[in-house]
Design a protein around this motif. Sequence first.
Motif, mmCIF file in Angstrom:
data_model
loop_
_atom_site.group_PDB
_atom_site.id
_atom_site.type_symbol
_atom_site.label_atom_id
_atom_site.label_comp_id
_atom_site.label_asym_id
_atom_site.label_seq_id
_atom_site.Cartn_x
_atom_site.Cartn_y
_atom_site.Cartn_z
ATOM 1 N N THR A 1 0.989 -1.249 0.051
ATOM 2 C CA THR A 1 -0.139 0.192 -0.087
ATOM 3 C C THR A 1 0.701 1.262 -0.113
ATOM 4 O O THR A 1 0.443 2.276 -0.766
ATOM 5 N N SER A 2 2.109 1.211 0.507
ATOM 6 C CA SER A 2 2.784 2.351 0.823
ATOM 7 C C SER A 2 4.066 2.456 -0.437
ATOM 8 O O SER A 2 4.133 3.688 -0.891
ATOM 9 N N GLN A 3 4.244 1.648 -1.158
ATOM 10 C CA GLN A 3 5.398 1.391 -2.013
ATOM 11 C C GLN A 3 5.115 1.048 -3.538
ATOM 12 O O GLN A 3 5.490 1.373 -4.461
ATOM 13 N N LEU A 4 3.936 0.469 -3.733
ATOM 14 C CA LEU A 4 3.245 -0.069 -4.782
ATOM 15 C C LEU A 4 1.899 -0.076 -5.091
ATOM 16 O O LEU A 4 1.167 -0.615 -5.688
ATOM 17 N N PRO A 5 1.324 1.644 -4.603
ATOM 18 C CA PRO A 5 -0.137 1.468 -4.679
ATOM 19 C C PRO A 5 -0.603 1.447 -6.182
ATOM 20 O O PRO A 5 -1.678 1.568 -6.419
ATOM 21 N N ASN A 6 0.470 1.953 -7.055
ATOM 22 C CA ASN A 6 -0.034 2.338 -8.435
ATOM 23 C C ASN A 6 0.082 1.059 -9.243
ATOM 24 O O ASN A 6 -0.312 0.890 -10.404
ATOM 25 N N LEU A 7 0.854 -0.018 -8.848
ATOM 26 C CA LEU A 7 1.260 -1.142 -9.629
ATOM 27 C C LEU A 7 0.545 -2.431 -9.168
ATOM 28 O O LEU A 7 0.250 -3.360 -10.097
ATOM 29 N N VAL A 8 -0.037 -2.218 -8.091
ATOM 30 C CA VAL A 8 -0.882 -3.387 -7.368
ATOM 31 C C VAL A 8 -2.195 -2.782 -7.149
ATOM 32 O O VAL A 8 -2.350 -1.861 -6.258
ATOM 33 N N LYS A 9 -3.317 -3.161 -8.129
ATOM 34 C CA LYS A 9 -4.629 -2.686 -7.866
ATOM 35 C C LYS A 9 -5.303 -3.512 -6.567
ATOM 36 O O LYS A 9 -4.959 -4.324 -6.212
ATOM 37 N N ASN A 10 -5.907 -2.330 -5.966
ATOM 38 C CA ASN A 10 -6.581 -2.798 -4.636
ATOM 39 C C ASN A 10 -5.634 -3.391 -3.778
ATOM 40 O O ASN A 10 -6.066 -4.459 -2.858
ATOM 41 N N ALA A 11 -4.614 -2.701 -3.422
ATOM 42 C CA ALA A 11 -3.435 -3.369 -2.534
ATOM 43 C C ALA A 11 -3.919 -3.421 -1.123
ATOM 44 O O ALA A 11 -3.221 -4.021 -0.195
ATOM 45 N N SER A 12 -4.877 -2.630 -0.842
ATOM 46 C CA SER A 12 -5.281 -2.474 0.678
ATOM 47 C C SER A 12 -6.509 -3.425 1.019
ATOM 48 O O SER A 12 -6.801 -3.951 1.970
ATOM 49 N N ASP A 13 -7.015 -4.256 -0.189
ATOM 50 C CA ASP A 13 -7.987 -5.096 -0.165
ATOM 51 C C ASP A 13 -7.489 -6.480 0.441
ATOM 52 O O ASP A 13 -6.410 -7.227 -0.005
ATOM 53 N N PRO A 14 -7.976 -6.922 1.774
ATOM 54 C CA PRO A 14 -7.327 -8.254 2.149
ATOM 55 C C PRO A 14 -7.384 -9.430 1.361
ATOM 56 O O PRO A 14 -6.431 -10.170 1.453
ATOM 57 N N ALA A 15 -8.285 -9.479 0.533
ATOM 58 C CA ALA A 15 -8.548 -10.466 -0.489
ATOM 59 C C ALA A 15 -7.344 -10.601 -1.527
ATOM 60 O O ALA A 15 -6.801 -11.691 -1.985
ATOM 61 N N VAL A 16 -7.109 -9.482 -2.023
ATOM 62 C CA VAL A 16 -5.978 -9.191 -2.718
ATOM 63 C C VAL A 16 -4.620 -9.559 -2.106
ATOM 64 O O VAL A 16 -3.982 -10.413 -2.745
ATOM 65 N N VAL A 17 -4.368 -9.098 -1.078
ATOM 66 C CA VAL A 17 -3.083 -9.478 -0.312
ATOM 67 C C VAL A 17 -3.085 -10.948 -0.059
ATOM 68 O O VAL A 17 -1.934 -11.404 -0.293
#
Length: 87
Positions: A35-51
């Motif tokens: 969420t802090s370093q790759l917010p534009n390259l990993v879509k929905n990085a704060s979504d627990p399911a994505v993580v």
Amino acid sequence: MESAINVLISQFKTYAGKDGSAYTLSKEEFKSLLTSQLPNLVKNASDPAVVDQLMSSLDANNDGELTFLEFWQLIGNLANKHGGFAQ
């Protein structure tokens, strides 16, 4: 390129050192890094399911943590897509 590799190593160590082992990323450390370093390259990085999905796809030994080599797979995949090399 050497400076880019040094940044990746430094950032990995910074996030890995927040709890538990300083050589692996826990799920929470991984989420924080995404969420802090790759917010534009990993879509929905704060979504627990994505993580969870990313973590399980990268965690080759299924120990619930990511080593630098396991994490490096994500960096390679993101660079491949971002650079337009992915088919």
